[in-house]
Motif scaffolding. Structure first.
Motif, PDB file in Angstrom:
ATOM      1  N   THR A  67      28.301  85.904 -76.882  1.00 46.11           N
ATOM      2  CA  THR A  67      28.700  86.458 -75.462  1.00 46.11           C
ATOM      3  C   THR A  67      29.944  86.817 -75.167  1.00 46.11           C
ATOM      4  O   THR A  67      30.798  86.018 -75.558  1.00 46.11           O
ATOM      5  N   ALA A  68      30.203  87.664 -74.013  1.00 43.69           N
ATOM      6  CA  ALA A  68      31.619  87.880 -73.692  1.00 43.69           C
ATOM      7  C   ALA A  68      31.808  86.784 -73.136  1.00 43.69           C
ATOM      8  O   ALA A  68      33.279  86.490 -72.723  1.00 43.69           O
ATOM      9  N   LEU A  77      32.666  93.302 -78.267  1.00 46.13           N
ATOM     10  CA  LEU A  77      31.134  93.666 -78.002  1.00 46.13           C
ATOM     11  C   LEU A  77      31.040  94.863 -78.627  1.00 46.13           C
ATOM     12  O   LEU A  77      29.783  95.363 -79.138  1.00 46.13           O
ATOM     13  N   ARG A 116      30.632  94.615 -82.521  1.00 49.57           N
ATOM     14  CA  ARG A 116      29.232  93.818 -82.669  1.00 49.57           C
ATOM     15  C   ARG A 116      28.148  95.045 -82.587  1.00 49.57           C
ATOM     16  O   ARG A 116      27.101  95.333 -83.650  1.00 49.57           O
ATOM     17  N   GLY A 117      28.328  95.979 -81.481  1.00 49.84           N
ATOM     18  CA  GLY A 117      27.087  97.075 -81.440  1.00 49.84           C
ATOM     19  C   GLY A 117      27.446  98.075 -82.333  1.00 49.84           C
ATOM     20  O   GLY A 117      26.047  98.439 -82.843  1.00 49.84           O
ATOM     21  N   LEU A 126      23.969  95.310 -76.116  1.00 51.26           N
ATOM     22  CA  LEU A 126      24.523  94.605 -74.880  1.00 51.26           C
ATOM     23  C   LEU A 126      23.695  93.852 -74.043  1.00 51.26           C
ATOM     24  O   LEU A 126      23.667  93.027 -73.388  1.00 51.26           O
ATOM     25  N   SER A 138      22.364  90.584 -75.406  1.00 48.14           N
ATOM     26  CA  SER A 138      23.319  89.530 -75.193  1.00 48.14           C
ATOM     27  C   SER A 138      23.513  89.345 -73.738  1.00 48.14           C
ATOM     28  O   SER A 138      24.420  88.193 -73.254  1.00 48.14           O
ATOM     29  N   ASP A 173      25.272  91.209 -71.828  1.00 51.65           N
ATOM     30  CA  ASP A 173      26.764  91.743 -71.585  1.00 51.65           C
ATOM     31  C   ASP A 173      27.035  93.060 -70.865  1.00 51.65           C
ATOM     32  O   ASP A 173      28.096  93.517 -70.777  1.00 51.65           O
ATOM     33  N   ALA A 222      30.556  94.677 -69.621  1.00 52.43           N
ATOM     34  CA  ALA A 222      31.124  96.018 -70.392  1.00 52.43           C
ATOM     35  C   ALA A 222      31.364  96.999 -69.514  1.00 52.43           C
ATOM     36  O   ALA A 222      32.493  97.489 -69.238  1.00 52.43           O
TER      37      ALA A 222
END
Length: 363
Positions: free
Chosen positions: A57-58, A244, A247-248, A313, A316, A318, A322
């Motif tokens: 996670t962020a 992030l 990963r996305g 996002l 997770s 997030d 973001a």
């Protein structure tokens, strides 16, 4: 949910802003039990590197990055230095940066000459877990068109040798001099990837496999795909945002591969030109759209990227982070823009150094 890890490279400068060759001493003084990640030496004695542990996670990324920045800044201060998250040295130096006393680094310096000795640059590297190396090559092919967007988002090195270079990421320009750097080719297979690496080794354009410096590469140490295109971010939050997004992009590419969607056949020369444009303009400029190839504002395409990876996002938790971090960039500008704005107020590079110290999360 794919896991991620983030590596950050930093400069060490004295109170006047000149490079300070205390990196090895700073690294040696950090107790490895005090941080979840790792602290490492870098090519130049005036650099240090941090690496998070495995994150999902962020919040985890930001917490670890901030903790390591604080520890490095504390040890730097005890040696009379400051930790600076800038892609390039800001002030003019009287002599080339000293190379860290390490056999591999000394060999690199001797073999590559001024490429190694005149360009202390600092990047942000994101590792994203992948199932296997063959899949990693296919994922790399799918995400190549998005690399300029990530570079523009993080561009944070407009000053070098005491002047404004007119580039948002002068680090990208300097780093591109390495013969094994630049955008990754479009690979037909893992065998194609490996044969390319072996050819670079035979030519001695690389001395070892750790010198695969493509903007995205297969990690030799971890089961990950490593993004290397970005400048070191000014803040931990901006570094986490890039992680992030990375990963996305990997997650979406994996879905496309499963669905039989072919990778975009973006020519190498076009991608290289778009990376140059991203390095010149940064967050406040324009790049070619990854899908339609039209020149568009970076702000707009980053907003599209947010929507492109929104399902990841959401998974997770997030999305809010973001959106909040991106809103701050829209409001205040990217790292390069903020550096230039700080300089414009009085025409004093000391104000740029003060800004970076304050924004780094270590102050």
């Amino acid at each position: 949910m794919l896991t991620v890890g983030v590596e950050e490279e930093f400069l060490l400068v004295d109170q006047e802003g000149q490079l300070c060759p205390v990196g090895p001493a700073v690294v040696d003084e950090v107790d490895p039990d005090d941080t979840e990640g790792e602290i490492q030496r870098e090519l130049a004695r005036a650099q240090v590197e941090s690496a998070t542990g495995i994150c999902t996670t962020a919040e985890e990324i930001v917490e670890q990055l901030r903790e390591m920045r604080e520890r490095l800044a504390q040890e730097a201060a005890s040696s009379g230095a400051r930790l600076i998250p800038s892609g390039t040295p800001i002030l003019s130096e009287n002599q080339p940066p000293e190379i860290t006393p390490n056999l591999r680094y000394r060999r690199m310096a001797k073999h590559f000459g001024a490429i190694a000795s005149t360009g202390s640059t600092c990047g942000n590297h994101v590792h994203v877990a992948v199932p296997d190396r063959e899949t990693a090559v296919r994922v790399s092919n799918h995400l190549r068109p998005w690399l300029p967007v990530l570079l523009a988002l993080t561009a944070n090195s407009p000053f070098f040798d005491g002047v404004d270079t007119a580039y948002a990421s002068w680090r990208h320009v300097l780093w591109s001099r390495w013969p094994s750097a630049g955008p990754p080719p479009l690979f037909d297979s893992l065998d194609h990837y490996e044969s390319s690496v072996e050819a670079l080794l035979r030519s001695e354009a690389m001395l070892d496999r750790a010198m695969v410096y493509w903007d995205v590469r297969l990690s030799e140490a971890h089961p990950t795909l490593e993004f290397r295109v970005c400048d070191v971010a000014a803040t931990p939050e901006e570094a986490a945002l890039v992680a992030l997004f990375s990963r996305g992009l990997v997650t979406r590419a994996l879905h496309d591969i499963d669905d039989g969607v072919p990778a975009p056949r973006l020519p190498q020369e076009v991608l290289r030109g778009n990376l140059w444009r991203a390095a010149r303009d940064g967050f406040g400029g324009s790049v070619l759209h990854p899908v339609n190839g039209q020149l568009v504002p970076v702000r707009g395409i980053v907003a599209e990227l947010l929507e492109h990876v929104r399902p990841v996002l959401e998974a997770s938790g997030d999305v809010e982070f973001a959106e909040r971090t991106l809103a701050g960039l829209d409001r205040n500008g990217g790292g390069a823009q903020r550096q230039q704005a700080a300089y414009a107020r009085r025409g004093d590079l000391a104000d740029v150094l003060a800004l970076l110290t304050a924004e780094s999360g270590s102050a």
